[in-house]
Design an enzyme around this catalytic site. Structure first.
Site, PDB file in Angstrom:
ATOM      1  N   HIS A   1      -6.210   7.780   0.238  1.00 29.55           N
ATOM      2  CA  HIS A   1      -5.558   8.268  -0.973  1.00 29.55           C
ATOM      3  C   HIS A   1      -5.340   9.770  -0.837  1.00 29.55           C
ATOM      4  CE1 HIS A   1      -6.989   4.637  -3.597  1.00 29.55           C
ATOM      5  NE2 HIS A   1      -5.973   4.360  -2.811  1.00 29.55           N
ATOM      6  N   THR A   2      -4.077  10.175  -0.887  1.00 32.97           N
ATOM      7  CA  THR A   2      -3.724  11.577  -0.744  1.00 32.97           C
ATOM      8  C   THR A   2      -3.485  12.186  -2.115  1.00 32.97           C
ATOM      9  OG1 THR A   2      -2.694  11.129   1.396  1.00 32.97           O
ATOM     10  CG2 THR A   2      -2.100  13.194   0.300  1.00 32.97           C
TER      11      THR A   2
ATOM     12  N   GLN B   1      -5.260  -0.436  -0.500  1.00 30.54           N
ATOM     13  CA  GLN B   1      -4.133  -1.188   0.057  1.00 30.54           C
ATOM     14  C   GLN B   1      -3.191  -1.642  -1.084  1.00 30.54           C
ATOM     15  OE1 GLN B   1      -7.423  -2.381   1.424  1.00 30.54           O
ATOM     16  NE2 GLN B   1      -7.183  -0.855   2.989  1.00 30.54           N
TER      17      GLN B   1
ATOM     18  N   GLY C   1       0.822  -1.204   0.000  1.00 33.38           N
ATOM     19  CA  GLY C   1       0.000   0.000   0.000  1.00 33.38           C
ATOM     20  C   GLY C   1       0.854   1.251   0.000  1.00 33.38           C
TER      21      GLY C   1
ATOM     22  N   LYS D   1      -1.341   5.308  -5.488  1.00 37.93           N
ATOM     23  CA  LYS D   1      -2.426   4.940  -6.412  1.00 37.93           C
ATOM     24  C   LYS D   1      -3.408   6.090  -6.620  1.00 37.93           C
ATOM     25  CE  LYS D   1      -3.590   1.481  -3.778  1.00 37.93           C
ATOM     26  NZ  LYS D   1      -2.484   1.589  -2.801  1.00 37.93           N
TER      27      LYS D   1
END
Length: 434
Positions: free
Chosen positions: A42-43, A225, A13, A17
């Protein structure tokens, strides 16, 4: 012809992504999340503004895209509502743009409480979960006792099921963990408030996806992940509670096998891991601190410091094989800009005997493994602002070629992420039209 694409993390992870989904979404009509819960984060960095999403797919930032939460996702209602409010404050509309499967399992306060109590009791032998209740929610699903979104619309059944579930958990909480019970009435009251909030977002997701495919729409399937955290194929028991490898798409969304055209594996230029579990290339020296600070390796969900290590090509090759990966995207390359030497793991040996271990999943004893490294020259220059592959330093091109040659099977690195911003991305080959 539509070209539907899967975005899969190839490590533990945190490979980046979210940024890649966001970047590719300008070419898509749908983005589908199919497993995991709000334990994933998700940043995204858009115009220097950081946006963190835990449940809603990254594609929501593009106003032409429909985002979907498939049946394999476990949903914390409170967390989902927080994200919806946050996006509303950013003037991002969700109207007719966020659809949820009626079969999604709910993550509720008793799941989170039992998760925390278990981890606390295990102390230094704990799994290192995000303590968000994800594992217990999936346990309920497998045990066929979970509350699902569809249960919100049958009040008598909801009350009956909730009473039984809370009795089940409170018995453990009080008698085994010696803690205070959760309150049935409070949880029921909160659940009854959700009926109208979610009602217009509930859809038959397999039907939507099949209609989209028939209408030649482009679909991105967004994994949460990483593949090495897969419940079946990861570093068990230090894994997540869902299937984060390719098979999770079909069980977790209702999409059909022939609707997938390209599987893009996302690989960080080094490795990180949050929580406990095997990590053969883990660093515990100054380089660990360097990678952590340069890469800002702190969890977007928990804020925990990530463990860091060199890129592991042995494990990467296995995940490429397991997931039938079409091509790769290499991320966070810029973190390595200042290094004069970069290592990649190309094999393992037994720490005691120097016996070469070709397959750690067959050998099983991760503690006895030591990595064998290939030392590659660094490029020692900033790649910030470079927009085409040909302008990259030769040492970086050689680093990319080495990875491709090791993996073999004509698997190429087709995308590069050289910074957190959407525009800091280099396309080598069009992943939608391979």
């Amino acid at each position: 012809m539509n070209r539907n694409i899967v975005i899969l993390g190839m490590q533990w992870g945190d490979e980046g992504k979210g940024k890649i989904v966001d970047f590719l979404t300008s070419h898509a009509n749908y983005v589908v999340r199919y497993q995991g819960g709000h334990n994933a984060g998700h940043t995204l960095v858009i115009n220097n503004k950081q946006i963190i999403l835990h449940l809603i797919p990254s594609g929501i930032l593009h106003d032409h895209v429909i985002c979907i939460l498939g049946n394999g996702v476990v949903i914390s209602p409170s967390n989902l509502l927080q994200e919806m409010d946050m996006l509303s404050e950013l003037n991002i509309s969700l109207e007719n743009r966020l659809f949820i499967s009626h079969n999604c399992t709910l993550v509720l306060p008793y799941h989170e409480k039992i998760d925390i109590l278990r981890e606390d009791m295990l102390k230094n032998k704990c799994i290192g979960t995000t303590r968000k209740g994800i594992g217990p929610a999936y346990e309920d699903k497998v045990s066929r006792r979970s509350l699902r979104i569809c249960d919100l619309y049958n009040t008598s059944l909801l009350k009956y099921k909730l009473k039984n579930i809370i009795n089940y958990y409170n018995f453990q909480i009080v008698n085994y963990y010696k803690s205070d019970p959760v309150d049935y009435n409070i949880i029921l009251e909160d659940l009854l408030k959700l009926k109208e909030l979610f009602k217009n977002k509930i859809r038959d997701i397999p039907l939507i996806l099949n209609q989209a495919y028939d209408n030649n729409k482009k679909i991105i399937f967004e994994g949460a992940q990483g593949a090495l955290l897969d419940l079946d194929h990861g570093t068990f028991p230090y894994v997540t509670s869902s299937n984060s490898t390719i098979g999770g798409i079909f069980t977790g969304s209702g999409a059909c096998f022939n609707q997938i055209h390209n599987i893009l594996g996302i690989v960080k230029a080094y490795c990180t891991r949050v929580g406990s579990g095997p990590f053969p290339t883990e660093l515990k020296d100054e380089m660990d601190e360097y990678l952590c600070q340069q890469g800002q390796e702190f969890g977007s969900t928990t804020g925990r410091r990530r463990r860091t290590g060199w890129l592991d090509l042995v494990l990467l090759s296995r995940m490429v094989m397991l997931n039938s990966v079409s091509s790769l995207c290499l991320t966070k390359i810029d973190v390595l800009d200042e290094l004069s030497e970069i290592k990649v793991c190309i094999a393992y040996k037994n720490k005691n005997t120097d016996q070469v271990i070709s397959n750690p999943f067959e050998y099983l004893n991760w503690e006895e493994l030591k990595p064998v490294y290939k030392n590659l020259p660094g490029w020692k220059t900033s790649i910030k602002g470079i927009t085409v592959f040909s302008d990259l330093p030769d040492a970086l091109k050689n680093y990319i070629s080495y990875i491709e040659n090791y993996i073999g099977n004509n698997i190429k690195i087709d995308m590069l992420s050289i910074g957190p911003e959407r525009i800091e991305t280099i396309i080598i080959r069009d992943v939608f039209n391979l």
